[in-house]
Design an enzyme around this catalytic site. Structure first.
Site, PDB file in Angstrom:
ATOM      1  CD  GLU A  42     -10.006  -0.739 -99.031  1.00 23.94           C
ATOM      2  OE1 GLU A  42     -10.252   0.265 -98.353  1.00 23.94           O
ATOM      3  OE2 GLU A  42      -9.057  -0.112-100.086  1.00 23.94           O
ATOM      4  CG  ASP A  43     -13.665   2.434-102.013  1.00 23.84           C
ATOM      5  OD1 ASP A  43     -12.925   1.642-100.222  1.00 23.84           O
ATOM      6  OD2 ASP A  43     -12.621   2.629-102.656  1.00 23.84           O
TER       7      ASP A  43
END
Length: 714
Positions: A77-78
């Site tokens: 996600e990051d």
């Protein structure tokens, strides 16, 4: 100072000596590289978070797969340069599968509240797929709450509310008592800061007395253990803040009125010691009636086991005592993680069997819910503690939420027993099916071959299983009836137009029509006609041999005026519409259309209680809107209005003048004196729309002598 993976590995080795420390080291380094340069709201390196998550998972005695997933849960996600396929290649299918489940949970969706519901739905579906997904998610949420001070203040309440409504109950249901308590108290602190500060201050004022009482009572309990020659440990504590807050809310009392805010826990070696200690306690102190619970003989639905009793001390102070074995305590603190099996990275067979029924129930809730909102509502009922325990005729114990009825019981036994249920006996006595169950009841269901569910049953059941089964049966019956009506209607119109349906089928005209209407088969078409979505006359005309095209009105979703009320219907034409008598919608109200057999489309206010009961079948709900109207349009709606007034001369005349000034009509008016110098005027106004009505009501409320004015609707 950055946290060290060595600390986590040391903790893991204590409960799982065969843990692959090199694997954990590799996952740590991969996470460090993926999050390099990233910081949290607090300004500290982002790597602090995945290490903390892994540490919490180690406290839960999680397996290597869950620990690695905890270290990597945010990397996809990051960091967009990291893919799931790379994680799969480096750390295996299971880790990638869990990270994928966690990533899907966190995917941002456009929109408002309904998308939050959809996110919560994804949480549960991921958990059903692999229980370790939710363990990592709970650890992630717990650390985020522990560091919530760094989060912007405006973002805190939403996270706290979501935790209280979903994650804390899931922790409870998995038996993670210690985690549940911390999740609740932290969420209470950030979600209700004023209440938290007030309660903390009030309890601190009692702290001096509490500490003395705890020490004195602990010594007395240790003396009881010694006299009984039972090896054990006594722990004293004040109950956690959120549970006290819930009691204040539930009972509507002040903190000064909470006396049983202190509790003791006694941990012993054997089950027989639990009962021996209980006897010694009840010999010394008077038990409070109705407060003794034997969760050893009858465990909670999350497999929690313990003896609970509340007693009154020598000084009149009530307090609670929990008695359990060390093994029971480990299970109460860490739930299913207390028996994790590491050779295969899975739960033991016994623990899998202990949770499989609940996970299947969650999947059943998903399948029986029409949308995400309904799914989450049903889910909440099943996540919160079930505290009603009843017996089958054979003595089997079954648990239900408060408010459950014999119908819930019947469907819990078997779907067909629920469908054929016609009566019930509680403790040998015939009772109405809507009777609420109480703990200790012995329940017997009376069935009949001709029995069938009633729509009214939806008003007196609380379990998601009963709700979904009843709705499913009603939907099926409605569909069969609609098919029957639709077939009869189409046959009648075909005869009138001298269209032979069999010939139309053989010529391919029926198949072409179904294809253009995007309908699966003829039964679906019959149902559409029976529900009133499509007119039989229109379909029959399209089946005439020389009819080559079908008007777009039948095929495309568009807005078209309907017959009857001033309504525009999306995706339908030639549809008779009426305004519901129960809620009397007027132009400007938010409205929803419900297809009713024999009545066409009935338009309700969106907040109508009847509509909420009817919405179990979403196929019969249509999007509708009001036709545009000019300010000079004639009055279209008759609206009942009631005025509560003083007994004053000329009041009726003043009311009629206001109505006349606003160019509205009066269909009916009557006034009565109600006593005490007051009266009531009831009238039916003819108005253009909601705005027109609001102007009149606002002016009426300003008249001298008018106490209250309201529109009479459900």
């Amino acid at each position: 100072m950055l946290p060290r993976i060595d600390h986590v590995i040391e903790k893991v080795k204590l409960y799982n000596p065969s843990s692959d420390d090199k694997l954990l080291q590799r996952a740590y380094l991969f996470s460090a590289m993926a999050h390099e340069g990233q910081t949290r709201y607090s300004g500290e390196p982002y790597l602090v978070h995945p290490i903390a998550v892994a540490d919490i998972l180690a406290e839960l005695k999680a397996d290597d797969v869950a620990l690695v997933a905890g270290l990597l849960h945010d990397v996809v996600e990051d960091n967009h340069s990291v893919s799931l396929s790379e994680i799969k290649k480096r750390f295996g299918d299971e880790v990638a599968h869990i990270v994928e489940g966690l990533t899907k949970i966190e995917e941002k969706l456009p929109g408002g509240e309904r998308n939050e519901w959809a996110t919560l739905r994804k949480v549960i579906l991921a958990m059903v797929d692999d229980i370790r997904v939710i363990l990592v998610k709970l650890a992630d949420r717990l650390h985020n709450l522990r560091t919530m001070d760094a989060l912007p203040q405006e973002k805190r309440p939403a996270k706290a509310k979501e935790t209280l409504e979903i994650y804390a109950p899931i922790a409870y249901r998995l038996g993670l008592g210690k985690m549940k308590t911390e999740l609740e108290d932290l969420s209470f602190r950030y979600g209700f800061p004023e209440d938290y500060a007030r309660l903390t201050s009030a309890l601190s004022a009692k702290r001096t007395y509490s500490e003395g009482f705890l020490e004195e009572t602990r010594a007395t309990l240790e003396k009881i253990l010694a006299e009984l020659q039972v090896k054990g440990e006594v722990r004293g504590r004040t109950k956690h803040l959120y549970s006290i807050f819930q009691k204040l809310q539930r009972q509507a009392i002040a903190v000064e009125q909470v006396y049983d805010y202190m509790a003791f826990r006694i941990l012993v070696e054997e089950v027989r010691d639990c009962y021996a200690v209980l006897g010694g306690i009840h010999t010394l102190w008077k038990p409070i009636p109705g407060r003794f619970k034997d969760f050893i003989a009858i465990p909670k639905d999350n497999h929690y086991r313990s003896l609970h009793t509340s007693v009154v001390g020598s000084n009149g102070q009530p307090f609670e005592i929990q008695i359990r074995t060390w093994q029971m305590h480990a299970e109460a603190e860490n739930g299913i993680a207390a028996h994790w099996k590491y050779k295969e990275g899975r739960l033991t067979k016994e623990d899998e069997e202990a949770t499989i029924a609940w996970l299947r129930q969650l999947d059943e809730i998903r399948q029986g819910s029409q949308d995400s909102a309904e799914f989450v509502q049903n889910l909440r009922v099943n996540l919160f503690p079930k505290e009603v325990y009843v017996f089958t005729p054979k003595g089997t114990v079954m648990s239900f939420p408060h408010g459950a009825t014999p119908i819930d019981f019947a469907y819990a036994v078997h779907t067909e027993i629920g469908h054929k249920c016609t009566g019930a006996k509680i403790n040998g006595k015939l009772v109405p099916l809507k009777t609420k169950l109480n703990s200790g009841d012995r329940v017997e269901i009376v069935t009949s071959p001709g029995g069938k569910p009633s729509r009214d049953w939806l008003d007196c059941v609380v379990t998601s299983r009963a709700i979904s089964k009843i709705k499913g049966w009603l939907n099926q019956q409605e569909k069969l009836r609609a098919i029957e009506i639709g077939k009869a209607s189409l046959d009648r119109e075909c005869r009138r137009l001298k269209v032979h349906l069999k010939e139309a089928q053989e010529a391919g005209r029926v198949a072409d029509l179904l294809k253009k209407l995007a309908l699966a088969d003829l039964d679906v078409l019959y149902a559409e006609i029976g529900y009133g979505k499509v007119a039989a006359r229109t379909i029959a005309r399209r089946l005439v041999a020389d009819q080559e095209t079908i008007p777009a009105a039948l095929v495309e979703a568009h807005m078209e005026p309907s017959k009857g009320a001033p309504i525009i219907v999306r995706g339908a034409s030639d549809l008779l519409t009426t305004l519901a008598k129960c809620c009397k919608p007027i132009r400007g109200d938010e409205i929803v259309g419900f297809i009713s057999r024999g009545k066409g489309l009935v338009v309700h206010r969106a907040t109508c209680k009847n509509l909420q009961r009817l919405s179990y079948n979403p196929d019969r709900i249509l999007e509708v809107a009001w036709e545009p109207v000019s300010e000079n349009a004639p009055a279209l709606h008759d609206v009942p209005v009631t005025l509560h007034t003083e007994d004053r001369s000329g009041m009726v005349a003043s009311v009629t003048k206001v109505v006349s000034d606003h160019k509205a009509g009066i269909r009916h008016i009557e006034g009565v004196l109600t006593g005490g110098g007051e009266g009531r005027i009831k009238l039916v106004l003819a108005v253009r729309d909601k705005a027109h009505l609001s102007q009149i009501l606002r002016q009426l409320s300003r008249l001298a002598g008018v106490i209250e004015v309201r529109r009479d609707i459900r």
